[in-house]
Motif scaffolding. Structure first.
Motif, short mmCIF file in Angstrom:
data_model
loop_
_atom_site.label_atom_id
_atom_site.label_comp_id
_atom_site.label_asym_id
_atom_site.label_seq_id
_atom_site.Cartn_x
_atom_site.Cartn_y
_atom_site.Cartn_z
N THR A 1 -6.14 -7.62 51.64
CA THR A 1 -7.08 -7.76 50.54
C THR A 1 -7.49 -9.21 50.35
OG1 THR A 1 -7.20 -7.65 48.11
CG2 THR A 1 -5.02 -7.72 49.05
N PHE A 2 -8.59 -9.42 49.61
CA PHE A 2 -9.03 -10.80 49.35
C PHE A 2 -8.03 -11.55 48.48
CE2 PHE A 2 -10.48 -10.86 44.92
CZ PHE A 2 -10.44 -9.51 44.61
N CYS A 3 -7.11 -10.85 47.82
CA CYS A 3 -6.10 -11.53 46.99
C CYS A 3 -4.98 -12.10 47.84
CB CYS A 3 -5.47 -10.55 46.00
SG CYS A 3 -6.62 -9.56 45.10
N SER B 1 -11.57 4.33 41.62
CA SER B 1 -10.97 3.15 42.23
C SER B 1 -12.04 2.09 42.51
CB SER B 1 -10.28 3.54 43.54
OG SER B 1 -11.25 4.08 44.41
N CYS B 2 -11.57 0.93 42.92
CA CYS B 2 -12.49 -0.20 43.15
C CYS B 2 -13.40 0.06 44.35
CB CYS B 2 -11.67 -1.46 43.37
SG CYS B 2 -12.69 -2.89 43.69
N SER B 3 -14.69 -0.20 44.13
CA SER B 3 -15.65 0.00 45.22
C SER B 3 -15.53 -1.08 46.29
CB SER B 3 -17.07 0.02 44.65
OG SER B 3 -17.22 -1.07 43.77
N SER B 4 -14.89 -2.20 45.96
CA SER B 4 -14.85 -3.30 46.94
C SER B 4 -13.98 -2.94 48.14
CB SER B 4 -14.36 -4.60 46.29
OG SER B 4 -13.00 -4.54 45.99
N GLN B 5 -12.95 -2.14 47.92
CA GLN B 5 -12.18 -1.68 49.08
C GLN B 5 -12.82 -0.42 49.66
OE1 GLN B 5 -9.97 -1.92 46.04
NE2 GLN B 5 -9.92 -4.10 46.51
N ARG B 6 -13.20 0.51 48.74
CA ARG B 6 -13.65 1.83 49.21
C ARG B 6 -14.88 1.77 50.10
NH1 ARG B 6 -15.62 5.85 45.50
NH2 ARG B 6 -15.29 4.41 43.79
N ILE C 1 -16.46 -0.45 38.81
CA ILE C 1 -15.97 0.61 37.91
C ILE C 1 -14.44 0.70 37.95
CG2 ILE C 1 -18.03 2.07 37.84
CD1 ILE C 1 -16.57 3.83 39.97
N GLY C 2 -13.83 0.16 38.97
CA GLY C 2 -12.38 0.27 39.11
C GLY C 2 -11.60 -0.82 38.38
N CYS C 3 -12.29 -1.81 37.80
CA CYS C 3 -11.59 -2.97 37.22
C CYS C 3 -10.92 -2.62 35.89
CB CYS C 3 -12.57 -4.11 36.98
SG CYS C 3 -13.27 -4.81 38.46
N ARG C 4 -10.00 -1.71 35.91
CA ARG C 4 -9.41 -1.25 34.64
C ARG C 4 -8.69 -2.38 33.91
NH1 ARG C 4 -9.50 3.44 37.46
NH2 ARG C 4 -7.54 3.46 38.57
N SER D 1 -17.48 -15.32 35.34
CA SER D 1 -16.05 -15.39 35.03
C SER D 1 -15.19 -14.46 35.86
CB SER D 1 -15.84 -15.06 33.57
OG SER D 1 -16.16 -13.70 33.35
N TYR D 2 -15.79 -13.64 36.68
CA TYR D 2 -14.95 -12.72 37.45
C TYR D 2 -15.41 -12.70 38.90
CZ TYR D 2 -11.49 -9.14 37.85
OH TYR D 2 -10.38 -8.46 38.20
N ILE D 3 -16.19 -11.68 39.29
CA ILE D 3 -16.70 -11.67 40.66
C ILE D 3 -18.23 -11.83 40.58
CG2 ILE D 3 -14.77 -10.34 41.54
CD1 ILE D 3 -16.48 -7.84 41.45
N ASP D 4 -18.89 -11.85 41.72
CA ASP D 4 -20.35 -11.94 41.75
C ASP D 4 -20.94 -10.56 42.02
OD1 ASP D 4 -20.63 -14.68 41.20
OD2 ASP D 4 -20.11 -15.19 43.26
N ILE E 1 -1.50 -6.45 39.08
CA ILE E 1 -2.68 -7.27 38.83
C ILE E 1 -3.91 -6.37 38.87
CG2 ILE E 1 -4.09 -9.10 39.84
CD1 ILE E 1 -0.96 -9.84 40.83
N CYS E 2 -4.04 -5.63 39.94
CA CYS E 2 -5.08 -4.62 40.01
C CYS E 2 -4.50 -3.42 40.75
CB CYS E 2 -6.32 -5.13 40.72
SG CYS E 2 -7.51 -3.79 40.88
N ASP E 3 -4.15 -2.40 39.99
CA ASP E 3 -3.50 -1.25 40.62
C ASP E 3 -4.46 -0.45 41.48
OD1 ASP E 3 -1.06 -1.94 39.62
OD2 ASP E 3 -1.31 -0.78 37.79
N THR E 4 -5.76 -0.48 41.14
CA THR E 4 -6.68 0.29 41.99
C THR E 4 -6.79 -0.37 43.35
OG1 THR E 4 -8.77 -0.75 41.38
CG2 THR E 4 -8.02 1.01 39.98
N ASN E 5 -6.69 -1.69 43.37
CA ASN E 5 -6.68 -2.42 44.64
C ASN E 5 -5.44 -2.03 45.43
OD1 ASN E 5 -5.80 -4.61 46.40
ND2 ASN E 5 -7.45 -5.86 45.57
N ALA E 6 -4.27 -2.14 44.79
CA ALA E 6 -3.01 -1.83 45.48
C ALA E 6 -2.99 -0.38 45.97
CB ALA E 6 -1.84 -2.10 44.55
S1 SF4 Z 1 -9.88 -6.29 39.69
FE1 SF4 Z 1 -11.75 -5.19 39.99
S2 SF4 Z 1 -12.84 -6.19 41.69
FE2 SF4 Z 1 -10.71 -6.89 41.71
S3 SF4 Z 1 -9.79 -5.52 43.19
FE3 SF4 Z 1 -9.42 -4.71 41.14
S4 SF4 Z 1 -11.00 -3.23 40.72
FE4 SF4 Z 1 -11.62 -4.50 42.50
#
Ligand code: SF4
Length: 469
Positions: free
Chosen positions: A84-86, A133-138, A411-414, A306-309, A162-167
């Motif tokens: 992941t980008f993290c 879930s996060c569209s950035s991975q999907r 939409i996944g950034c819960r 403040s978050y992503i682009d 930190i971001c469970d949808t990512n994990a």
């Molecule tokens: S915080 Fe948001 S953009 Fe970052 S990985 Fe999680 S759902 Fe995706």
């Protein structure tokens, strides 16, 4: 998924398009300009990057080389690690493992493909993964689940809590594809001794996992080489951040994208140092002339994202910024917290420092860097705790003299949706106009780009931001 979409592998398509794009400047200017007329679907994206001059060309060449490495890794006897980008990639480069980052690979698809990545996004849900879930991975994961990309050999991630949808994306990929998996965990606090010890021990366990999967021991000389390169890169990044504080900001807005994509994909490699040097040359020249990095060289407003682009087709987000003479002062993705970063004054304990003194200190340095990656650093605990999202945003908005703050997510950034209203209210209380956008940065079906620009223009107009907007 439609039959046509299955015709070519997703990663091969990206590589073949970017590889050709990267070659367009090898000929004369006249040849390049004639070519633009023949590629209506790629023209706007290509020109947005190439018009940045040498840095744009270098970035395209780096991306083409990176995608090629993924495609040829197995032929060359190398392993591929999906991540992941993290996750900071230097440890993978030290092992000569090819990092495969889902989010940038999704982003490339949304930038380039007219049809976007909707079919890959939806395919994940067709095989059982949640649609919230996060569209950035999907956006790219669907291709891997469908067998339409080079199969990774191992999976490493660092986003639980930190971001469970990512994990969950990586856990799902591991279970679905039957690929070995390791996840780093991060405690909710950052700077205390207990968290530091936890980070370094967890990081060492991950190294043991990579050694087991690759059959190779971590090589001290190679690790030192990678870390020496990071040291150079950190200094260059700090200077770019310093220059961004000037009014007008001499840094072209799209350089923020170049900067964080570079760290995510190439941190610790010589190619990225070349890119940073080239970017810095241009930014220094602009600063000496006292001009902004925007296309018109004027600056009407300064925004901190403040978050992503927003990663809509043809890089239209950056085109919009330029068309409106708005300087992009960075976002959570462009803050890496290296020692010496302008935003870390009086916050030195939140930074990492690279050391090459011994094997132990090199591993500790990389563990500290990993625990300060974007999102991992500032979304791990309560939003208004020290060193977390609100604290970091206030600090950066003041430092960079931002006229406004804007939030994009998915939409996944819960984790951030749960606090974004309180966060925006707190920023407003500190006198910073703040806009929450309800779009999805990777999926235009949630809100069209036109609706997003309407909202941003309305906000800027109603709040009286900028001189002539
Ligand atoms: S915080 Fe948001 S953009 Fe970052 S990985 Fe999680 S759902 Fe995706």
């Amino acid at each position: 998924m439609r039959k046509e979409t299955k015709e070519y592998n997703y990663d091969w398509m990206l590589w073949s398009i970017i590889d050709n794009a990267a070659k367009t400047c090898d000929g004369s200017r006249k040849e390049y300009e004639s070519l633009l007329g023949l590629i209506p679907h790629l023209r706007d994206l290509l020109h947005t990057i190439i018009s940045q001059g040498e840095p744009g060309i270098l970035l395209l060449k780096l991306l083409a080389g990176y995608l090629k490495k993924i495609l040829t890794a197995h032929d060359e006897g190398k392993k591929i690690a999906m991540t992941t980008f993290c996750f900071a990639p230097p440890i993978l480069y030290a092992f000569d493992v090819v990092p495969l980052l889902l989010e940038p690979i999704t982003g490339l698809g949304t930038f380039i493909l007219r049809r976007g990545t909707a079919e890959y996004l939806d395919y994940c849900c067709e095989v059982g993964f949640t649609e919230t879930s996060c569209s950035s991975q999907r956006g790219s994961l669907g291709a891997y689940l469908a067998g339409l990309a080079t199969r990774p050999d191992l999976i490493v991630c660092d986003s639980p809590g930190i971001c469970d949808t990512n994990a969950n994306s990586y856990a799902f990929a591991s279970a679905y594809l039957g690929i070995p998996f390791y996840q780093l965990n991060h405690p909710p606090s950052l700077t205390d001794e207990r968290s530091r010890r936890y980070h370094t021990e967890d990081f060492r366990n991950m190294i043991a996992f990579i050694e087991e999967q690759t059959g190779n021991k971590l090589d001290q000389d190679r690790l030192r080489e990678v870390i020496e390169e990071i040291k150079i890169q950190d200094k260059l990044i700090c200077e770019l951040t310093d220059l961004q504080q000037l009014i007008p900001s001499p840094m072209p807005s799209i350089y923020n994208l170049f900067l964080y994509s570079g760290v995510f994909l190439f941190n610790g490699t010589k190619g990225f140092t070349r890119l940073l040097r080239s970017m810095l040359k241009k930014v220094r020249t602009n600063a000496e002339k006292g001009i902004a990095g925007t296309r018109s060289t004027g600056e009407r407003a300064r925004g901190f994202f403040s978050y992503i682009d927003h990663y809509t087709t043809d890089l239209r987000f950056w085109q919009w910024l330029d068309a409106n003479d708005i300087s992009h002062l960075g976002c959570i993705l462009s803050s890496f917290w290296q020692e010496g970063a302008a935003y870390a004054v009086d916050r030195e304990d939140a930074t990492y420092r690279m050391s090459t003194d011994s094997m132990e200190s090199m591993i500790d340095s990389l563990a500290a860097q990993m625990s300060r990656m974007p999102m991992v650093k500032s979304i791990r605990g309560p939003y208004d705790a020290p060193n977390m999202w609100l604290d970091d945003t206030l600090n950066m908005a003041r430092l960079f003299k931002a006229d406004f703050v804007s939030y994009f997510g998915t939409i996944g950034c819960r984790n951030t949706w749960g606090m974004v209203k309180s966060y925006a209210r707190d920023l407003e209380r500190h006198g910073i106009p703040t806009l929450i956008l309800y779009s999805d940065s990777f999926d235009d079906r949630v809100q069209s780009w036109e609706a997003v620009t309407d909202k941003m223009s309305e906000f800027i107009h109603l709040r009286g931001i900028g001189k002539r907007l």
